[in-house]
Design a protein around this motif. Structure first.
Motif, short mmCIF file in Angstrom:
data_model
loop_
_atom_site.label_atom_id
_atom_site.label_comp_id
_atom_site.label_asym_id
_atom_site.label_seq_id
_atom_site.Cartn_x
_atom_site.Cartn_y
_atom_site.Cartn_z
N ARG A 1 73.93 49.78 92.79
CA ARG A 1 72.97 49.71 91.68
C ARG A 1 73.67 49.46 90.36
NH1 ARG A 1 69.90 54.72 93.87
NH2 ARG A 1 68.45 53.72 95.29
N LEU A 2 74.88 49.99 90.18
CA LEU A 2 75.64 49.74 88.96
C LEU A 2 75.91 48.26 88.78
CD1 LEU A 2 78.27 52.64 88.94
CD2 LEU A 2 76.40 52.29 87.31
N VAL A 3 76.24 47.59 89.87
CA VAL A 3 76.51 46.15 89.81
C VAL A 3 75.21 45.38 89.56
CG1 VAL A 3 77.36 44.16 91.10
CG2 VAL A 3 78.56 46.34 91.27
N LEU A 4 74.16 45.74 90.28
CA LEU A 4 72.89 45.04 90.13
C LEU A 4 72.21 45.30 88.79
CD1 LEU A 4 71.44 45.46 93.74
CD2 LEU A 4 72.61 43.48 92.75
N ALA A 5 72.58 46.40 88.13
CA ALA A 5 71.99 46.74 86.84
C ALA A 5 72.41 45.78 85.73
CB ALA A 5 72.35 48.17 86.45
N GLU A 6 73.32 44.90 86.02
CA GLU A 6 73.79 43.94 85.02
C GLU A 6 72.92 42.68 84.97
OE1 GLU A 6 76.15 44.51 82.78
OE2 GLU A 6 76.37 46.50 83.62
N TRP A 7 71.78 42.68 85.64
CA TRP A 7 70.90 41.50 85.66
C TRP A 7 70.46 41.05 84.28
CZ3 TRP A 7 66.13 41.48 83.59
CH2 TRP A 7 65.51 42.72 83.38
N PRO A 8 70.31 41.93 83.27
CA PRO A 8 69.88 41.41 81.96
C PRO A 8 70.86 40.42 81.35
CG PRO A 8 69.50 43.77 82.05
CD PRO A 8 70.32 43.41 83.26
N LEU A 9 72.15 40.54 81.66
CA LEU A 9 73.13 39.59 81.16
C LEU A 9 72.82 38.19 81.69
CD1 LEU A 9 76.92 40.17 80.93
CD2 LEU A 9 76.02 38.00 81.72
N VAL A 10 72.51 38.12 82.97
CA VAL A 10 72.17 36.82 83.58
C VAL A 10 70.84 36.32 83.03
CG1 VAL A 10 71.73 35.62 85.75
CG2 VAL A 10 73.52 37.36 85.64
N ALA A 11 69.87 37.21 82.90
CA ALA A 11 68.56 36.80 82.39
C ALA A 11 68.66 36.27 80.96
CB ALA A 11 67.59 37.99 82.44
#
Length: 178
Positions: A94-104
């Motif tokens: 989840r820590l890795v997947l929580a970085e989705w806003p950077l990609v968005a």
């Protein structure tokens, strides 16, 4: 009149009810970071004198954002592993997947570049548009982050202006380097 809003919970409010509707501090950080990353990349990939090719530029923006978000998330995993036991858990994923806003945050830049691929405008216009959009978005995200942190409007607008200054520095550097 204090510039910082009172953080005490209002009477009758359910615990955590207001917090659920507000984006996490990390999400705001990731969005601002993603906008700066997208601006720097689109400025660097805008080659003067070379044949314009916005398609690969858009791909590089996405791939770099994915790599940066994965690296940032993995850095959180390493830090957690160093401070706790060494077992892999779902929370670390989840820590890795929580970085989705950077990609968005890079997707508007990618969309603008893809508009150049479709022939709606030139790559130079796409780059200029993306830089101006990202700079305005930096102001908005910076202001919003400060408001969520409890700052009043004057301080929030100052914070947004400082974030916007990063975008302006990238625009000036792009102009001077080209």
């Amino acid at each position: 009149m204090p510039d910082r809003a009172d953080h005490a919970r209002r009477g009758g409010a359910a615990p955590g009810s207001a917090v659920r509707r507000l984006p996490a501090e990390e999400s705001l950080f990731s969005c601002i970071y993603g906008l700066v990353l997208a601006s720097a990349l689109v400025a660097a990939l805008d080659a003067t004198g070379d044949q314009a090719d916005p398609g690969p530029d858009a791909l590089w923006v996405v791939l770099t954002a994915l790599a940066a978000s994965a690296a940032h998330g993995y850095a959180h995993v390493i830090a957690q592993r160093a401070s706790a036991d060494g077992a892999a858990t779902v929370s670390r994923l989840r820590l890795v997947l929580a970085e989705w806003p950077l990609v968005a945050a890079v997707l508007p830049t990618v969309g603008i570049l893809l508009g150049a691929v479709a022939g709606w405008w030139s790559e130079a216009t796409a780059v200029d548009t993306a830089l101006v959009f990202n700079t305005a978005a930096l102001f908005g995200w910076g202001t919003w982050a400060a408001r969520i942190a409890g700052y009043g409007w004057p301080s929030s607008c100052r914070a947004g202006s400082l974030d916007m200054l990063i975008g302006l520095v990238i625009i000036i550097a792009d102009t001077l380097i080209d």
